[in-house]
Design an enzyme around this catalytic site. Structure first.
Site, short mmCIF file in Angstrom:
data_model
loop_
_atom_site.label_atom_id
_atom_site.label_comp_id
_atom_site.label_asym_id
_atom_site.label_seq_id
_atom_site.Cartn_x
_atom_site.Cartn_y
_atom_site.Cartn_z
N ASP A 211 0.88 -1.17 0.00
CA ASP A 211 0.00 0.00 0.00
C ASP A 211 0.92 1.22 0.00
O ASP A 211 1.47 1.60 1.04
CB ASP A 211 -0.90 -0.04 1.23
CG ASP A 211 -1.75 1.22 1.36
OD1 ASP A 211 -1.56 2.16 0.56
OD2 ASP A 211 -2.59 1.26 2.27
N LYS B 69 -3.57 12.10 -3.60
CA LYS B 69 -2.66 12.34 -2.49
C LYS B 69 -1.30 12.81 -2.98
O LYS B 69 -0.38 13.01 -2.20
CB LYS B 69 -2.49 11.07 -1.66
CG LYS B 69 -3.75 10.66 -0.91
CD LYS B 69 -3.48 9.43 -0.07
CE LYS B 69 -4.75 8.74 0.38
NZ LYS B 69 -5.42 9.46 1.48
N GLN C 198 0.86 6.45 0.94
CA GLN C 198 1.53 7.53 1.67
C GLN C 198 3.03 7.54 1.40
O GLN C 198 3.75 8.30 2.03
CB GLN C 198 1.27 7.38 3.19
CG GLN C 198 -0.19 7.42 3.59
CD GLN C 198 -0.82 8.80 3.42
OE1 GLN C 198 -0.15 9.80 3.14
NE2 GLN C 198 -2.14 8.87 3.57
N1 PMP Z 1 -3.99 3.37 2.37
C1 PMP Z 1 -3.48 4.40 3.06
C2 PMP Z 1 -2.26 4.19 3.89
C3 PMP Z 1 -4.12 5.63 3.00
O1 PMP Z 1 -3.63 6.66 3.71
C4 PMP Z 1 -5.29 5.78 2.23
C5 PMP Z 1 -6.03 7.09 2.18
N2 PMP Z 1 -6.29 7.64 3.45
C6 PMP Z 1 -5.75 4.68 1.50
C7 PMP Z 1 -5.07 3.49 1.60
C8 PMP Z 1 -6.95 4.76 0.62
O2 PMP Z 1 -6.75 5.68 -0.39
P1 PMP Z 1 -8.00 6.13 -1.30
O3 PMP Z 1 -9.04 6.62 -0.37
O4 PMP Z 1 -7.44 7.21 -2.17
O5 PMP Z 1 -8.41 4.94 -2.08
#
Ligand code: PMP
Length: 417
Positions: free
Chosen positions: A206, A232, A209
């Protein structure tokens, strides 16, 4: 002494110009877009917009060229081959596509080498975002696999030794965040990959970040799959990326099927194109892809080493700010430890939502709640935390204002008496 180039100054960001008196410290939730990204989307929408990968018109040819150039930009940022980047809706969508693809493989819909069987194991950590947890819960339910979680310590941090104690010869998937959206902890990816490979498990990163904030070379790290979101990393919402090593992507069954994904279709069956097309079912989000590509170019131009250096400096200031306020508990790695440019914290005697509202009234945008990581918050013994997260356009001044406001929180709520 910022090392970040002019392209990242506050003035380049329409939202930050518009709210010149406010401090935006919620970039881990979503980032603000520079003019260059908004302009790229706008110019494309005005003069080049058309459906891509269909028909043979000049319009489609031009739009397809822009769409594919955006893919190349994203691939270049993360050290991937062009065929290894699939456009998804966001990271959540990308992670679901991986888990659902493995589920289809397990149900006999192709790629037997990717199938999971009852008793196999899927490993996550206790610190995962729900987007990198629930899809694996569902895959486990569907296949009879067992979901196991690497425990974290009282700071929310885990190590590769903790992981090694959970991985077994039955582990088929290890899914983990490169950078935690709550603790800012940066995972030792190469060591995790080595641990997973030793038992033949796939790794799913993932990278939500990490890709926006650190130099990330996915091929060099050796992960099998990864996911990240455009919004992001200075780009628009509605688009993200699924990365996979080419041979795995070509094998993974597509979770969603339909137009644009196939070579031959009969009434009874369909044959799928190689990656990335096999996954991009339906009419693609072309304008968003163009914006995503422009965002990746913007980051490449600034240099991810410079971005990281700037944020490492801000991370130090954020940690200092939190530690300077009595009765405030820092979550994640402590003083001097490496961490991403965000801090989460709990304030004794004041609920996170009150902290957030107080800061908001002082002109500072932060995030409060469980940050889509309920198991982690349960482990830390807090229902909610407050998070301040920086990005390339954040400044030492922003953090100073945050620090000053934070130092007034407990007094305001009478929690210091
Ligand atoms: N994984 C992490 C570590 C995140 O910070 C986020 C977003 N807060 C997500 C997954 C999900 O991202 P998205 O909402 O853009 O799909």
């Amino acid at each position: 002494t910022s090392t970040v180039s002019d392209a990242f100054r506050r003035e380049r960001y329409p939202y930050l110009r518009h709210h010149a008196d406010r401090v935006y410290l919620d970039s881990a939730a979503t980032s603000q877009r520079p003019d260059s990204v908004i302009d790229a989307e706008d110019a494309f929408a005005r003069t080049e917009y058309a459906a891509v990968h269909r028909g043979s018109s000049m319009a489609t040819g031009e739009a397809t060229w822009a769409f594919e150039a955006a893919r190349t930009s994203v691939a270049r940022l993360v050290g991937a081959g062009e065929r290894e980047i699939v456009f998804a809706e966001n990271a959540t969508d990308a992670l679901n596509m991986i888990a659902l693809g493995l589920s289809d493989a397990s149900a006999g819909l192709g790629a037997p080498q990717l199938a999971l069987a009852a008793g196999d194991e899927i490993v996550v950590t206790e610190a995962e975002h729900h987007a990198n947890l629930i899809p694996w819960q569902r895959l486990a339910r569907r296949t009879g696999a067992v979901l196991r979680a690497v425990p974290v310590d009282e700071r929310g941090v885990w190590s590769v030794d903790d992981l090694a104690r959970v991985v077994t010869p039955r582990t088929r998937v290890v899914a983990f965040a490169h950078v935690s959206n709550v603790t800012g902890y940066i995972a030792p990816v190469a060591e995790v990959v080595a641990t997973a490979r030793a038992v033949g498990a796939l790794t799913v990163l993932d990278a939500c970040q990490s890709v926006p904030h650190l130099p990330v070379d996915l091929a060099g790290l050796g992960v099998d799959f990864a996911a990240f979101s455009s919004h992001k990393m200075l780009g628009p919402t509605g688009i993200g990326a699924l990365y996979g090593r080419a041979e795995l992507l070509d094998a993974l069954p597509p979770a969603r099927t339909g137009g644009s994904t196939i070579t031959t279709v009969t009434i009874d069956d369909a044959e799928f194109l190689p990656a990335p097309q096999r996954f991009e079912a339906g009419t693609q989000p072309v304008t968003q892809a163009v914006g995503f590509g422009a965002a990746a170019d913007h980051l490449v131009d600034a240099g991810m080493e410079a971005v990281r250096a700037h944020e490492a400096e801000l991370a130090g200031l954020l940690v200092d700010a939190v530690l300077s306020v009595p009765g405030t508990r820092l979550i994640g790695p402590g003083e001097g430890a490496e961490r991403a440019g965000l801090v989460s914290f709990a304030v004794d005697g004041v609920h996170a939502h009150d902290v957030g509202q107080f800061l908001d009234e002082r002109g500072i945008t932060v995030r409060t709640g469980h940050h889509c990581a309920q198991p982690l918050h349960r482990r830390l013994g807090v229902a909610a935390t407050t998070r301040a997260s920086a990005y390339v356009y954040s400044t030492a001044d922003d953090v100073a204002r945050f620090r000053e406001a934070l130092s007034d929180v407990r007094g305001f709520f009478g929690a210091d008496r």
